[in-house]
Design an enzyme around this catalytic site. Structure first.
Site, PDB file in Angstrom:
ATOM      1  CB  SER A 244      64.226  59.231  47.929  1.00 42.89           C
ATOM      2  OG  SER A 244      64.697  60.701  48.255  1.00 42.89           O
TER       3      SER A 244
ATOM      4  CG  HIS B  88      68.451  57.526  47.689  1.00 45.44           C
ATOM      5  ND1 HIS B  88      69.308  56.946  46.990  1.00 45.44           N
ATOM      6  CD2 HIS B  88      67.947  58.551  47.103  1.00 45.44           C
ATOM      7  CE1 HIS B  88      69.660  57.658  45.954  1.00 45.44           C
ATOM      8  NE2 HIS B  88      68.867  58.830  46.146  1.00 45.44           N
TER       9      HIS B  88
ATOM     10  CG  HIS C   7      71.852  60.881  44.456  1.00 42.19           C
ATOM     11  ND1 HIS C   7      70.478  60.774  43.878  1.00 42.19           N
ATOM     12  CD2 HIS C   7      72.832  61.030  43.364  1.00 42.19           C
ATOM     13  CE1 HIS C   7      70.728  61.082  42.650  1.00 42.19           C
ATOM     14  NE2 HIS C   7      71.982  61.386  42.443  1.00 42.19           N
TER      15      HIS C   7
ATOM     16  CG  ASP D  87      67.214  58.611  42.380  1.00 40.79           C
ATOM     17  OD1 ASP D  87      65.922  58.774  42.813  1.00 40.79           O
ATOM     18  OD2 ASP D  87      68.088  59.334  42.807  1.00 40.79           O
TER      19      ASP D  87
ATOM     20  CG  MET E 286      69.272  67.868  45.536  1.00 38.76           C
ATOM     21  SD  MET E 286      67.666  68.245  44.973  1.00 38.76           S
ATOM     22  CE  MET E 286      67.038  66.613  45.089  1.00 38.76           C
TER      23      MET E 286
ATOM     24  CG  MET F  13      71.763  65.117  42.797  1.00 38.13           C
ATOM     25  SD  MET F  13      70.020  65.074  43.035  1.00 38.13           S
ATOM     26  CE  MET F  13      70.040  64.317  44.736  1.00 38.13           C
TER      27      MET F  13
ATOM     28  CG  MET G 233      70.151  60.348  37.686  1.00 33.17           C
ATOM     29  SD  MET G 233      69.600  60.179  39.454  1.00 33.17           S
ATOM     30  CE  MET G 233      67.988  61.094  39.468  1.00 33.17           C
TER      31      MET G 233
ATOM     32  CG  ASP H 269      67.678  62.218  46.931  1.00 28.25           C
ATOM     33  OD1 ASP H 269      68.587  61.558  46.009  1.00 28.25           O
ATOM     34  OD2 ASP H 269      66.588  61.699  46.882  1.00 28.25           O
TER      35      ASP H 269
HETATM   36  C1  DX5 Z   1      65.882  63.279  42.259  1.00 23.20           C
HETATM   37  C2  DX5 Z   1      66.268  62.476  43.331  1.00 23.20           C
HETATM   38  C3  DX5 Z   1      65.245  61.234  43.683  1.00 23.20           C
HETATM   39  C4  DX5 Z   1      64.067  61.543  44.099  1.00 23.20           C
HETATM   40  C5  DX5 Z   1      63.179  60.435  43.608  1.00 23.20           C
HETATM   41  O1  DX5 Z   1      66.659  64.392  41.967  1.00 23.20           O
HETATM   42  O2  DX5 Z   1      67.434  61.994  43.143  1.00 23.20           O
HETATM   43  O3  DX5 Z   1      65.916  60.238  44.510  1.00 23.20           O
HETATM   44  O4  DX5 Z   1      63.853  61.672  45.515  1.00 23.20           O
HETATM   45  O5  DX5 Z   1      61.748  60.821  44.044  1.00 23.20           O
HETATM   46  P1  DX5 Z   1      60.502  60.091  43.314  1.00 23.20           P
HETATM   47  O6  DX5 Z   1      60.502  58.699  43.585  1.00 23.20           O
HETATM   48  O7  DX5 Z   1      59.320  61.182  43.923  1.00 23.20           O
HETATM   49  O8  DX5 Z   1      60.622  60.443  41.925  1.00 23.20           O
HETATM   50 ZN    ZN Z   2      68.436  60.252  44.517  1.00 20.67          ZN
END
Ligand code: DX5
Ligand code: ZN
Length: 224
Positions: free
Chosen positions: A12, A37, A70, A177, A41, A72, A141, A39
């Protein structure tokens, strides 16, 4: 992109240098990442804000493997076409992001991408049953989404095993994840996950100028 259930490590970029994503992606792929990956947000669905479609589009030319996006964010549907245009291979939306997940998954496939369904730790995997035939991936998750570096929620391991039973021989990836590292990876792999997202456990100790720790970290998560 053909389907297989071999173990894949998806770093990620949330844990990468935000001012140097292009080089970070190339470095971590050179060190053995299977997927990348990303993320996204929105500061609304989750209490943190990262980046949006223009950044994902700019990253596309650096990703040679699989661009796994991904979301969010809520709502999702108004943004599906822009993420298709940005070049996402897989677009994952949260079950909790709105009342019409079925329509969202149809629209993602309709826009030419693989469709992913993400489930928060507080959501039973049973909700995925009527949606599985619209999914190419289900993301379980193992932290509450929003931040990297959180502690793995162990009670999710039995949910992964249950999801694996529900999927049977359908070509659907199980992605995990949050809090995945060399200690928790074997637990989720044994439960049936094939895509392991890891942020801090991949990027710790390295940098674009010294990326070899990324490779050592990926090998450790993969199991040596
Ligand atoms: C959390 C994200 C993850 C995050 C994982 O909201 O969706 O992808 O980056 O990070 P680690 O591996 O540090 O828990
Ligand atoms: Zn993620």
């Amino acid at each position: 992109m053909s389907f297989d259930r071999s173990l894949k490590i998806a770093p990620s970029i949330l844990a990468a240098d935000f001012a140097d994503f292009g080089r970070e992606v190339r470095a971590v792929e050179a060190e053995g990442a299977d997927w990348i990956h990303i993320d996204v947000m929105d500061g609304h669905f989750v209490p943190n804000l990262t980046f949006g479609p223009p950044m994902v589009k700019a990253l596309r030319r650096h990703v040679r493997t699989v661009m796994d996006v991904h979301l969010m964010i809520a709502p999702v549907d108004p943004y599906i076409d822009v993420y298709a245009d940005a070049g996402a291979d897989i677009l994952t939306a949260h079950f909790e992001a709105g009342p019409h997940t079925h329509r969202t998954l149809q629209a993602i496939r309709g826009a030419g991408m693989r469709a992913g369904l993400a489930l928060n730790p507080g959501t039973s995997v049973e909700v995925a049953a009527p949606l599985l035939d619209l999914c190419d991936l289900v993301c379980v998750m193992t932290v509450n989404p929003g931040f990297g570096g959180q502690r793995f929620i162990h009670s999710q391991v039995s949910q992964i095993a249950r999801l694996r039973e529900m999927i049977g021989d359908r070509p659907i990836h199980i992605e995990v994840d949050g809090g995945v590292d060399a200690t928790t990876a074997p637990l989720v792999a044994a439960a049936g996950a094939d895509v392991l997202v890891a942020g801090s456990a991949v990027f710790r100790g390295g940098s674009v100028d010294d990326p070899s720790p990324y490779g050592a970290n990926i090998r450790a998560i993969r199991g040596g």
